[in-house]
Design an enzyme around this catalytic site. Structure first.
Site, mmCIF file in Angstrom:
data_model
loop_
_atom_site.group_PDB
_atom_site.id
_atom_site.type_symbol
_atom_site.label_atom_id
_atom_site.label_comp_id
_atom_site.label_asym_id
_atom_site.label_seq_id
_atom_site.Cartn_x
_atom_site.Cartn_y
_atom_site.Cartn_z
ATOM 1 N N TYR A 1 -2.743 -1.168 10.138
ATOM 2 C CA TYR A 1 -2.715 -1.439 8.701
ATOM 3 C C TYR A 1 -1.467 -0.846 8.060
ATOM 4 O O TYR A 1 -0.806 -1.496 7.232
ATOM 5 C CB TYR A 1 -3.970 -0.868 8.052
ATOM 6 C CG TYR A 1 -4.117 -1.203 6.595
ATOM 7 C CD1 TYR A 1 -4.456 -2.489 6.180
ATOM 8 C CD2 TYR A 1 -3.935 -0.226 5.615
ATOM 9 C CE1 TYR A 1 -4.601 -2.799 4.837
ATOM 10 C CE2 TYR A 1 -4.085 -0.523 4.274
ATOM 11 C CZ TYR A 1 -4.412 -1.811 3.886
ATOM 12 O OH TYR A 1 -4.547 -2.115 2.546
ATOM 13 N N SER B 1 0.854 -1.186 0.000
ATOM 14 C CA SER B 1 0.000 0.000 0.000
ATOM 15 C C SER B 1 0.887 1.232 0.000
ATOM 16 O O SER B 1 2.009 1.196 0.510
ATOM 17 C CB SER B 1 -0.901 0.009 1.234
ATOM 18 O OG SER B 1 -1.573 1.245 1.370
#
Length: 283
Positions: free
Chosen positions: A179, A166
């Site tokens: 995350y 990400s």
């Protein structure tokens, strides 16, 4: 789907974890259009089979299998089915991942007194089990499929592993420490694997998507009236291209990394596809 690159994956067997989701189902469809035989793995068997059915209707070859990326035996069972029906794996896409509310805060910044407010989840309210779940799903959920399927790739021509990281692995986002940290681990692991497997012919790279609308984040980005939420507006203000990405805009990078003729010396990289978000300083 119109492919941005012409890549020949005929007779290749590709395994896509998390393949029932929005982004990875697009990955699966793209590589099937390039001729690959695709095994779609997802915790939700119905989703995996629905994507496989879509590919089959388009004339491709695909099977959908229920598999848990946090259960090694589940992955071994899936591998046996894949080997029997499609053959041994040539391409592994580790796409399974996600977040958990218990690993998330409700505010960008901590302020004195937040600990006494019931409607605020601060850093001190992060739940250990929630944080562990996020780390396990993203990192262990990349490690275990690689352990199970990498032996099939060794010594093969054009063997490739692609992980899904990400853009917040480059710079952590507010509110989602678990995350962000987990995806940073995926990026680091991608580099480690690239070195570790360099002598057995497996290239390992990663794609780092920016903000794309998915089932997981839609409620955070779009309100009940279909308008952008305040968080969406903040994101877009920091995205030079001033919009969210479309899932098909990941396909060019995916196919480039899978095309041995174009990327044969590309190994251990994490490519952001984020409309310039990770490059923008905010001023």
């Amino acid at each position: 789907m119109k492919l941005p690159l012409n890549v020949d994956l005929k007779d290749k067997v590709a395994v896509v974890t998390g393949g029932g989701g929005i982004l990875c189902s697009a990955f699966a469809k793209a590589i099937a259009l390039c001729g690959a035989k695709v095994a779609i793995l997802d915790l939700r068997e119905e989703n995996a089979k629905n994507v496989a059915d879509e590919i089959t209707k388009l004339g491709g070859c695909a099977i959908g299998i229920s598999a848990n990326v946090l259960d090694k035996q589940s992955l071994i069972n899936a591998k046996e089915i894949i080997n029997d029906k499609l053959g041994k794996c040539d391409i592994l896409i580790n796409g399974a991942g996600g977040n958990n509310p218990k690993g998330t805060t409700t505010k960008d910044y901590y302020e004195l007194g937040d600990e006494n407010k019931d409607d605020i989840a601060s850093f001190f309210d992060l739940d250990q089990s929630g944080v562990e779940f996020v780390f396990n799903l993203n990192f262990i959920g990349t490690l275990l499929p690689t352990q199970v399927f990498a032996p099939d790739l060794m010594g093969k021509k054009d063997a490739t592993i692609i992980n899904v990281s990400s853009m917040n692995a480059f710079c952590p986002l507010t509110r989602i420490p678990a995350y962000s940290g987990a995806k940073a681990a995926v990026s680091n692991f991608t580099q480690w694997l690239a070195v570790h497997f360099s002598k057995v012919g497996i290239r390992v790279n990663a794609i780092a998507p920016g903000f794309f609308l998915t089932d997981q984040n839609r409620a955070l980005l779009i309100d009940e009236n279909g308008d952008y939420t305040p968080r969406s507006k903040k994101i877009l203000s920091q995205t030079p291209m001033d919009r969210f990405g479309d899932k098909d805009e990941l396909i060019g990078t995916l196919l480039y990394l899978l095309c041995h003729e174009a990327s044969s010396f590309v190994n251990g990289v994490v490519i952001p596809v984020d409309g310039g978000f990770s490059a923008y300083s905010g001023v």
